[in-house]
Design an enzyme around this catalytic site. Structure first.
Site, PDB file in Angstrom:
ATOM      1  N   GLY A  28       0.936  -1.177  -0.087  1.00 25.63           N
ATOM      2  CA  GLY A  28       0.012   0.453   0.183  1.00 25.63           C
ATOM      3  C   GLY A  28       1.053   1.863  -0.174  1.00 25.63           C
ATOM      4  CG  HIS A  29       4.163   4.057   1.741  1.00 21.14           C
ATOM      5  ND1 HIS A  29       5.212   4.418   1.682  1.00 21.14           N
ATOM      6  CD2 HIS A  29       3.362   4.614   2.251  1.00 21.14           C
ATOM      7  CE1 HIS A  29       5.541   5.058   1.911  1.00 21.14           C
ATOM      8  NE2 HIS A  29       4.597   5.744   2.592  1.00 21.14           N
ATOM      9  CG  PHE A  30       3.105   5.436  -2.559  1.00 17.85           C
ATOM     10  CD1 PHE A  30       1.956   6.502  -1.840  1.00 17.85           C
ATOM     11  CD2 PHE A  30       3.725   6.468  -1.579  1.00 17.85           C
ATOM     12  CE1 PHE A  30       2.060   7.124  -0.650  1.00 17.85           C
ATOM     13  CE2 PHE A  30       4.470   7.258  -0.959  1.00 17.85           C
ATOM     14  CZ  PHE A  30       2.910   7.413  -0.190  1.00 17.85           C
ATOM     15  CB  VAL A  82       8.371   4.825  -1.035  1.00 18.34           C
ATOM     16  CG1 VAL A  82       9.725   5.554  -0.217  1.00 18.34           C
ATOM     17  CG2 VAL A  82       8.726   5.466  -2.882  1.00 18.34           C
TER      18      VAL A  82
END
Length: 140
Positions: free
Chosen positions: A47-49, A54
């Protein structure tokens, strides 16, 4: 060099929250150099990203804290204790940490008095400074 089993003998952290893979060098109570292999298999990359993975900056800080915690908790008088964050100061992020490299974590303990102390940490990625911070901890 100390592997993940040796790290878990000192730190209470366990996967997926153990953020260091090996200790390159450690002088108990003085300094620690550790590494983390950053792979796409890390759960936070989902989920990041999406489309641009990252490593979250707070996890880089946590990885530095774990390296500093190893230096402090490897002291014989601190065996079995826990090191908790008390403050984080002078944080600067300089480079994104992405899958496919090694995050090198260097922490020097600059102050140690009673159950409290301060470490200065520098994280590098692909040979470039990614993050620096002062980490204050409290032993319990």
């Amino acid at each position: 060099m100390i592997d993940v089993n040796g790290i878990m003998a000192v730190l209470p952290h366990r996967p997926p929250f153990l953020l260091i893979d090996r200790i390159i060098s450690c002088e108990p109570g003085v300094s620690c150099v550790a590494e983390k292999g950053v792979t796409m298999n890390e759960p936070f990359f989902v989920g990041h990203f999406p489309g641009h993975p990252v490593m979250p900056g707070v996890l880089i800080i946590e990885a530095l804290a774990q390296a500093g915690g190893y230096a402090i908790l490897s002291m014989p008088e601190n065996k079995g204790k826990l090191a908790f964050f008390a403050a984080v100061d002078k944080v600067k992020w300089r480079k994104q940490v992405t899958p496919g490299g090694i995050l090198r974590l260097e922490v020097e303990i600059i102050k140690l008095k009673g159950p409290a102390g301060v470490g200065k940490g520098i994280a590098t990625f692909d040979g470039e400074k990614a993050c620096e911070a002062e980490l204050t901890f409290f032993l319990q």
